[in-house]
Motif scaffolding. Structure first.
Motif, PDB file in Angstrom:
ATOM      1  N   VAL A   1      11.579 -33.181   1.740  1.00 55.42           N
ATOM      2  CA  VAL A   1      10.128 -32.989   1.701  1.00 55.42           C
ATOM      3  C   VAL A   1       9.454 -34.216   2.294  1.00 55.42           C
ATOM      4  N   GLN A   2       8.287 -33.996   2.867  1.00 53.06           N
ATOM      5  CA  GLN A   2       7.435 -35.100   3.309  1.00 53.06           C
ATOM      6  C   GLN A   2       6.277 -35.196   2.333  1.00 53.06           C
ATOM      7  N   ALA A   3       6.066 -36.370   1.778  1.00 49.63           N
ATOM      8  CA  ALA A   3       5.054 -36.540   0.735  1.00 49.63           C
ATOM      9  C   ALA A   3       3.878 -37.351   1.259  1.00 49.63           C
ATOM     10  N   ASP A   4       2.814 -36.649   1.691  1.00 48.55           N
ATOM     11  CA  ASP A   4       1.581 -37.304   2.119  1.00 48.55           C
ATOM     12  C   ASP A   4       0.538 -37.294   1.010  1.00 48.55           C
ATOM     13  N   THR A   5       0.520 -36.202   0.240  1.00 47.95           N
ATOM     14  CA  THR A   5      -0.437 -36.067  -0.855  1.00 47.95           C
ATOM     15  C   THR A   5       0.261 -35.402  -2.029  1.00 47.95           C
ATOM     16  N   LEU A   6      -0.090 -35.837  -3.219  1.00 51.81           N
ATOM     17  CA  LEU A   6       0.599 -35.432  -4.442  1.00 51.81           C
ATOM     18  C   LEU A   6      -0.385 -34.752  -5.379  1.00 51.81           C
ATOM     19  N   CYS A   7      -0.061 -33.544  -5.827  1.00 53.85           N
ATOM     20  CA  CYS A   7      -0.979 -32.770  -6.661  1.00 53.85           C
ATOM     21  C   CYS A   7      -0.613 -32.822  -8.140  1.00 53.85           C
TER      22      CYS A   7
END
Length: 255
Positions: free
Chosen positions: A217-223
């Motif tokens: 996964v690429q993690a740019d924004t975390l919810c």
């Protein structure tokens, strides 16, 4: 390893006499807010109040358009055409953009909600329709979409800035999709488990699926979901863990 990540939360989903989430407390802990636009949750007054609160906390304001399903909270699949998806996203993003303007702010991003988000993550035609709607309203907006999904691909194909989104409080399938809420273990309710999952996604670029497979996964924004009971505790623990690991928490860049 990422040196920075956006921490976002879905909010502004109360309407009428129905109150959901602790938006004021969560806004002190996140860098961007996805604000409901009235179709799955929210109402005009809630939209205004939530935008104003986000602006006061210097939190990036985003539109959170969903399916027209208040009763089902936008989490039930509906059969819609790409044109219908385009139209409903234009209306919702446009409405929140107008509300933001009354508060002296501009929208930063758009993130689809619930079933609309999950449907478009796999359906290229729906994804393209949603991204065209975002582009046609404001080509400077960032599109938040499930990491590696059709939503992110469509945004990039149309020249939009895309932020690959990962989830702190949801489990994953082998294909990188989220475990459906109807299945056991879909929600991660333990804070320590959530923090460990997030740190692996950010540091190593992988997430452990429910079957035990490491999925890239690429993690740019975390919810973090604002409607879950422990949203404040999750957001605080995640922010503390990220900063302790030397990872800056900030809104996804628009350029």
């Amino acid at each position: 390893m990422s040196s920075a990540i956006d921490l976002n939360c879905d909010m502004g989903e109360s309407y009428g006499a129905w109150h959901m989430g602790n938006d004021e407390a969560v806004l002190q802990l996140v860098s961007s807010a996805n604000i409901a636009c009235g179709f799955h949750g929210g109402d005009p007054s809630t939209m205004r109040k939530t935008v104003a609160a986000a602006v006061a906390k210097q939190v990036a304001v985003g539109a959170h358009p969903g399916l027209p399903d208040l009763v089902g909270f936008g989490r039930r699949i509906m059969q819609i055409t790409p044109q219908e998806a385009y139209d409903m996203v234009v209306v919702q993003v446009g409405a929140l953009a107008a509300v933001a303007a009354t508060q002296g702010a501009r929208l930063h991003h758009v993130k689809a909600h619930g079933a609309l988000y999950n449907m478009a993550a796999k359906d290229a035609a729906l994804a393209q329709a949603i991204c065209r709607a975002v582009r046609d309203v404001d080509a400077g907006l960032v599109l938040y979409g499930l990491a590696g999904s059709q939503l992110v691909k469509a945004a990039q194909d149309l020249g939009l800035r895309a932020a690959h989104e990962v989830f702190a409080d949801r489990s994953y399938q082998d294909d990188g999709s989220l475990t459906p809420r109807s299945q056991p273990g879909a929600m991660i309710e333990d804070v320590e488990t959530s923090v460990a999952q997030v740190l692996r996604m950010v540091r190593e670029g992988v997430v452990r699926s429910v079957s035990g497979r490491d999925v890239p996964v690429q993690a740019d924004t975390l919810c973090v979901h604002g409607d879950q009971p422990n949203a404040v505790a999750f957001a605080r623990a995640l922010g503390d863990a990220l900063r302790a690991a030397g990872i800056e928490v900030r809104a996804a860049p628009q350029d």
